[in-house]
Design an enzyme around this catalytic site. Sequence first.
Site, PDB file in Angstrom:
ATOM      1  N   CYS A 162      57.723  55.371  95.939  1.00 36.85           N
ATOM      2  CA  CYS A 162      57.886  54.611  94.868  1.00 36.85           C
ATOM      3  C   CYS A 162      59.184  54.835  93.917  1.00 36.85           C
ATOM      4  CB  CYS A 162      56.707  55.035  93.627  1.00 36.85           C
ATOM      5  SG  CYS A 162      55.011  55.212  94.152  1.00 36.85           S
ATOM      6  N   HIS A 294      58.389  55.540  84.445  1.00 42.92           N
ATOM      7  CA  HIS A 294      57.621  55.197  85.562  1.00 42.92           C
ATOM      8  C   HIS A 294      56.418  54.677  85.296  1.00 42.92           C
ATOM      9  CE1 HIS A 294      57.167  55.309  89.997  1.00 42.92           C
ATOM     10  NE2 HIS A 294      56.014  56.225  89.867  1.00 42.92           N
ATOM     11  N   GLU A 305      55.107  62.902  82.640  1.00 43.00           N
ATOM     12  CA  GLU A 305      56.464  62.008  82.413  1.00 43.00           C
ATOM     13  C   GLU A 305      56.699  62.494  80.883  1.00 43.00           C
ATOM     14  OE1 GLU A 305      58.734  57.941  82.960  1.00 43.00           O
ATOM     15  OE2 GLU A 305      56.475  57.990  83.472  1.00 43.00           O
ATOM     16  N   LYS A 326      54.928  48.158  84.136  1.00 37.93           N
ATOM     17  CA  LYS A 326      53.777  47.996  85.304  1.00 37.93           C
ATOM     18  C   LYS A 326      52.524  47.600  84.534  1.00 37.93           C
ATOM     19  CE  LYS A 326      55.293  51.625  88.305  1.00 37.93           C
ATOM     20  NZ  LYS A 326      56.814  52.109  87.463  1.00 37.93           N
ATOM     21  N   HIS A 331      52.271  47.938  90.072  1.00 34.62           N
ATOM     22  CA  HIS A 331      53.064  48.690  90.370  1.00 34.62           C
ATOM     23  C   HIS A 331      53.694  48.400  91.910  1.00 34.62           C
ATOM     24  CE1 HIS A 331      55.043  52.309  91.970  1.00 34.62           C
ATOM     25  NE2 HIS A 331      54.382  53.297  91.573  1.00 34.62           N
ATOM     26  N   PHE A 390      55.680  59.633  94.990  1.00 27.84           N
ATOM     27  CA  PHE A 390      54.928  60.395  96.048  1.00 27.84           C
ATOM     28  C   PHE A 390      55.833  61.107  96.667  1.00 27.84           C
ATOM     29  CE2 PHE A 390      50.543  58.408  96.229  1.00 27.84           C
ATOM     30  CZ  PHE A 390      50.214  58.699  94.895  1.00 27.84           C
TER      31      PHE A 390
END
Length: 402
Positions: A162, A294, A305, A326, A331, A390
Amino acid sequence: MRRVVITGQGAVSALGHTAPTTMEGMREGRCAIGPLEMRDVERLSIGIGGQVRSYDEKAHFTRQELTFFDRFTQFALIAGQEAMTQSGLEVDEETALRAGCVVGTSGGGLHTVDDNYRTVYEEGKNRVHPFVVPRLMNNAAASHLSMKHDLRGPSFTVATACASSNHAMGQAFHMIQSGMADVMLTGGSESMLVFGGIKAWEGLRVMSKDGCRPFCKTRNGMVQGEGAAIFVFEEYERARARGADILAEVVGFAMSADASDIVMPNSDGAQRAMAGALQSAGINADEVGYINAHGTGTAANDRTECAAVRAVFGDHADRLMISSTKSMHGHLIGGTGAVELLACIMALRDGVIAPTANHVEGDPECDLDVVPNEARDADVSVVLTNAFAFGGLNAVLALRKV
């Protein structure tokens, strides 16, 4: 160090097939997530996504070109052409040698992979098309962009899940800043909305069945999207000398690794990436007006976050605006940071902060100004954009108004 500016942008997303229409969707707070349209969709537990709809590949490419272009490559080429056209950049012999291309993607040609696994395993055929490998390879988009625009300098693909787009754009920034190149075409592209791709993500149990609600108390997971955004990064003096319209300046970049867990985010890694971007840019925390988060809509990411933002910005965190687009386009995995950079440019250039759509109820663990549901007019001069992947790989860019 040389200054780096953005002189062109292009996009294909669920919100629109161009950068302006994508940004218009962001301004409207419009959610483009809806029912998936694909083969065997009834076998999926997750039936929604941010698909690029009303898209006809034959309107953009010849039959011969489509032999080589997976859907993620198509999106990158369309966005790249839009960016180059807006930039007005002419690539002559001298420029070509000092121009390159860095593109982020996570899955590469997954449509080609999915189709050909069906051909071999489901249909039992023993032969596939001779160009399957050139279609599916992760570097296909970067290679075709370099060939189309005669970019003969540093060109490659970054694959960090990502964070792929942010890592790619960060590398492009560093190359111009250090003098390795004068112009870089950069961004990201992804098209993982295929049966096998969705099935794989279902196994992680991080997907929402009913929508993406970042920072909302009722959030229950992420929603995948697809698309691309490509930008022209250019050395400032060169851009100014040719009279280019400068959209924004890239002033800082930092990356970090959590080194802790393959899927669970770590607040320390996110903190170090944001703090590093500020240090790289030579700016104080209180100069930042907006953060494009994010913000995946998972319980773990959003909580982590927000804690990282508070740790880095202290009391200024209460005066920051932070939102996740998003919620509108899904995403895009390896392409997500690139599409989200459009929201940063819109904030700096147009004074419009994209909202976090679908926000229903505040979460005490996400107690920041998340710009719920409606865009906001605001005068900001410095923004950050976050990407936390990830594998614990983090990449943060800092931009400034020019």
